[in-house]
Design a protein around this motif. Structure first.
Motif, PDB file in Angstrom:
ATOM      1  N   LEU A 125      70.727   8.805  87.264  1.00 57.45           N
ATOM      2  CA  LEU A 125      71.852   8.265  88.026  1.00 57.45           C
ATOM      3  C   LEU A 125      71.407   7.129  88.933  1.00 57.45           C
ATOM      4  N   ASN A 126      70.190   7.242  89.506  1.00 58.68           N
ATOM      5  CA  ASN A 126      69.617   6.200  90.348  1.00 58.68           C
ATOM      6  C   ASN A 126      70.517   5.881  91.536  1.00 58.68           C
ATOM      7  N   ARG A 127      70.611   6.844  92.466  1.00 60.94           N
ATOM      8  CA  ARG A 127      71.486   6.674  93.626  1.00 60.94           C
ATOM      9  C   ARG A 127      71.067   5.488  94.494  1.00 60.94           C
ATOM     10  N   ALA A 128      69.776   5.155  94.481  1.00 57.34           N
ATOM     11  CA  ALA A 128      69.298   4.045  95.305  1.00 57.34           C
ATOM     12  C   ALA A 128      69.805   2.707  94.780  1.00 57.34           C
ATOM     13  N   GLU A 129      69.902   2.596  93.457  1.00 53.08           N
ATOM     14  CA  GLU A 129      70.380   1.368  92.826  1.00 53.08           C
ATOM     15  C   GLU A 129      71.374   1.737  91.723  1.00 53.08           C
ATOM     16  N   PRO A 130      72.616   2.069  92.090  1.00 54.89           N
ATOM     17  CA  PRO A 130      73.601   2.522  91.111  1.00 54.89           C
ATOM     18  C   PRO A 130      73.807   1.567  89.946  1.00 54.89           C
ATOM     19  N   GLY A 131      73.629   0.276  90.206  1.00 55.97           N
ATOM     20  CA  GLY A 131      73.811  -0.708  89.150  1.00 55.97           C
ATOM     21  C   GLY A 131      72.810  -0.591  88.028  1.00 55.97           C
ATOM     22  N   LYS A 132      71.708   0.126  88.280  1.00 58.23           N
ATOM     23  CA  LYS A 132      70.685   0.320  87.252  1.00 58.23           C
ATOM     24  C   LYS A 132      70.735   1.730  86.667  1.00 58.23           C
ATOM     25  N   GLY A 133      71.755   2.480  87.017  1.00 57.20           N
ATOM     26  CA  GLY A 133      71.861   3.850  86.542  1.00 57.20           C
ATOM     27  C   GLY A 133      72.151   3.924  85.057  1.00 57.20           C
ATOM     28  N   ILE A 134      71.666   4.982  84.425  1.00 55.60           N
ATOM     29  CA  ILE A 134      71.945   5.220  83.015  1.00 55.60           C
ATOM     30  C   ILE A 134      72.373   6.676  82.847  1.00 55.60           C
ATOM     31  N   PHE A 135      72.782   7.023  81.639  1.00 57.27           N
ATOM     32  CA  PHE A 135      73.119   8.401  81.319  1.00 57.27           C
ATOM     33  C   PHE A 135      72.778   8.655  79.854  1.00 57.27           C
ATOM     34  N   ILE A 136      72.742   9.929  79.500  1.00 55.35           N
ATOM     35  CA  ILE A 136      72.431  10.318  78.130  1.00 55.35           C
ATOM     36  C   ILE A 136      73.676  10.906  77.488  1.00 55.35           C
ATOM     37  N   ALA A 137      74.120  10.314  76.392  1.00 55.97           N
ATOM     38  CA  ALA A 137      75.229  10.853  75.607  1.00 55.97           C
ATOM     39  C   ALA A 137      74.654  11.648  74.441  1.00 55.97           C
ATOM     40  N   GLU A 138      75.239  12.814  74.181  1.00 60.27           N
ATOM     41  CA  GLU A 138      74.706  13.713  73.160  1.00 60.27           C
ATOM     42  C   GLU A 138      75.764  14.017  72.102  1.00 60.27           C
ATOM     43  N   SER A 139      75.388  13.844  70.855  1.00 60.99           N
ATOM     44  CA  SER A 139      76.177  14.091  69.642  1.00 60.99           C
ATOM     45  C   SER A 139      76.904  12.813  69.209  1.00 60.99           C
ATOM     46  N   PRO A 140      77.067  12.625  67.912  1.00 61.34           N
ATOM     47  CA  PRO A 140      77.728  11.417  67.405  1.00 61.34           C
ATOM     48  C   PRO A 140      79.124  11.194  67.971  1.00 61.34           C
ATOM     49  N   LYS A 141      79.922  12.259  68.106  1.00 61.40           N
ATOM     50  CA  LYS A 141      81.293  12.110  68.609  1.00 61.40           C
ATOM     51  C   LYS A 141      81.299  11.556  70.035  1.00 61.40           C
ATOM     52  N   VAL A 142      80.465  12.122  70.895  1.00 60.32           N
ATOM     53  CA  VAL A 142      80.412  11.681  72.286  1.00 60.32           C
ATOM     54  C   VAL A 142      79.890  10.249  72.369  1.00 60.32           C
ATOM     55  N   ILE A 143      78.847   9.949  71.612  1.00 63.20           N
ATOM     56  CA  ILE A 143      78.275   8.604  71.617  1.00 63.20           C
ATOM     57  C   ILE A 143      79.304   7.580  71.142  1.00 63.20           C
ATOM     58  N   GLU A 144      80.019   7.916  70.087  1.00 58.14           N
ATOM     59  CA  GLU A 144      81.015   6.989  69.557  1.00 58.14           C
ATOM     60  C   GLU A 144      82.109   6.697  70.572  1.00 58.14           C
ATOM     61  N   ARG A 145      82.563   7.717  71.276  1.00 60.64           N
ATOM     62  CA  ARG A 145      83.612   7.502  72.267  1.00 60.64           C
ATOM     63  C   ARG A 145      83.101   6.664  73.436  1.00 60.64           C
ATOM     64  N   ALA A 146      81.834   6.838  73.781  1.00 57.60           N
ATOM     65  CA  ALA A 146      81.255   6.011  74.838  1.00 57.60           C
ATOM     66  C   ALA A 146      81.175   4.548  74.394  1.00 57.60           C
ATOM     67  N   LEU A 147      80.763   4.326  73.169  1.00 56.40           N
ATOM     68  CA  LEU A 147      80.696   2.959  72.641  1.00 56.40           C
ATOM     69  C   LEU A 147      82.082   2.326  72.597  1.00 56.40           C
ATOM     70  N   ASP A 148      83.078   3.095  72.158  1.00 52.89           N
ATOM     71  CA  ASP A 148      84.441   2.578  72.087  1.00 52.89           C
ATOM     72  C   ASP A 148      84.982   2.226  73.467  1.00 52.89           C
ATOM     73  N   ALA A 149      84.457   2.908  74.494  1.00 53.38           N
ATOM     74  CA  ALA A 149      84.900   2.649  75.871  1.00 53.38           C
ATOM     75  C   ALA A 149      84.127   1.502  76.515  1.00 53.38           C
ATOM     76  N   GLY A 150      83.212   0.889  75.767  1.00 51.19           N
ATOM     77  CA  GLY A 150      82.519  -0.289  76.265  1.00 51.19           C
ATOM     78  C   GLY A 150      81.195  -0.043  76.959  1.00 51.19           C
ATOM     79  N   TYR A 151      80.626   1.161  76.828  1.00 54.00           N
ATOM     80  CA  TYR A 151      79.314   1.431  77.429  1.00 54.00           C
ATOM     81  C   TYR A 151      78.208   0.854  76.542  1.00 54.00           C
ATOM     82  N   GLU A 152      77.187   0.284  77.182  1.00 53.69           N
ATOM     83  CA  GLU A 152      76.112  -0.383  76.459  1.00 53.69           C
ATOM     84  C   GLU A 152      75.004   0.598  76.089  1.00 53.69           C
ATOM     85  N   PRO A 153      74.632   0.647  74.808  1.00 47.12           N
ATOM     86  CA  PRO A 153      73.522   1.510  74.395  1.00 47.12           C
ATOM     87  C   PRO A 153      72.178   0.871  74.703  1.00 47.12           C
TER      88      PRO A 153
END
Length: 295
Positions: A28-56
């Protein structure tokens, strides 16, 4: 630019830290939120994240899924990665294609410490949080999660919210982050489909209920109080703009929240049961207060 398939040979490689060694808080990187990342798990979840404009950033995938269930997802990640790289430097490192780390099932389980859902993880960049005013613009029904700390409950609430006509979800800062891996997985990726943001319980401008009132919302606190009315109360259901406030397991809502709310509501129970798990309760109340329920 083709996908860059990387066979895992060194468990200590820095590139694998996001999957194997960094905590959710570190990601999450609370000190620098702009550099925060997250982990998406499973093809369905990853696909929905991509469709929502999140960068892999990269993927970790069981070898057998590269040309199987994960193939289309990897191609989509690579296409987005190519577009990103075109706007950056064109040195040799950047042009190696979207990085995909892979190994057999047993090796990945040893690396991550758990069995991957559908054999696939994807590290992605977080987006800046939207303002409360932005996500409430045009909304008729919103959910407020006050200090809901269990990520499984948060994910389940999001899934119900997306399915049952809730326009946005607002979390107080004591709540679990919707992009934690478990929350996103339990939500089946709906955390990427419904607007959400975090707010403070109170600040120099007053409580969050004050802010909701200024935005035209009536507030309904879920609580077992003497003056509670049923969730299908005609006055509650007929409100044009309604915010449903749900609290954490055990402690429930803060007393100030209940006192300041326009309504205190509860689900009618039988067989001596006094309450439901907050995730189950959310689905019931979201259905009961849907805008068409007043018709």
């Amino acid at each position: 630019m083709s996908i860059n398939i990387i066979e895992i040979k060194d468990f200590d490689a820095d590139e694998l830290d996001v999957y194997a060694r960094l905590s959710e808080g570190q990601l999450l990187n609370r000190a620098e939120p702009g550099k925060g990342i997250f982990i998406a798990e499973s093809p369905k979840v990853i696909e929905r994240a991509l469709d929502a404009g999140y960068e892999p950033i990269s993927c970790l995938i069981e070898k057998k899924h590269i040309d199987g269930e994960g193939k289309n997802i990897l191609e989509k990640c690579n296409e987005i990665y190519e577009n990103i790289m075109e706007n950056k430097s064109n040195d040799e490192t950047d042009m190696q294609g979207f990085p995909v780390y892979t190994a057999e099932f047993d090796i990945l389980t040893k690396l991550t410490g758990f069995k991957l859902t559908r054999g696939m993880l994807c590290a992605m960049r977080r987006k800046p949080l939207q303002t409360l005013e932005k996500i409430c613009d045009g909304a008729k029904r919103i959910a407020i999660l006050e200090n809901v700390m269990n990520p499984t409950n948060v994910g389940a609430i999001f899934r119900s919210a997306a399915a049952l006509n809730i326009d946005a979800v607002v979390l107080t800062n004591g709540s679990s982050n919707p992009l934690y891996r478990r929350s996103a997985r339990v939500s089946m990726g709906t955390v990427f489909q419904i607007p959400w943001t975090f707010i403070d319980i109170s600040d120099s401008e007053g409580t969050y209920i004050d802010r909701l009132h200024k935005l035209g919302f009536k507030t309904a606190a879920m609580a077992l109080e003497d003056d509670s009315v049923s969730i299908d109360d005609a006055n509650v259901v007929s409100e044009e703009k309604l915010a449903i406030i749900l609290g954490t397991e055990g402690d429930g809502l803060l007393k100030n929240t209940i006192d300041e709310s326009d309504y205190t509501i509860k689900i009618p129970m039988s067989h001596g049961v006094d309450s439901l798990n907050v995730a189950a309760a959310s689905a019931v109340v979201f259905w009961a207060v849907r805008p068409c329920a007043a018709d």
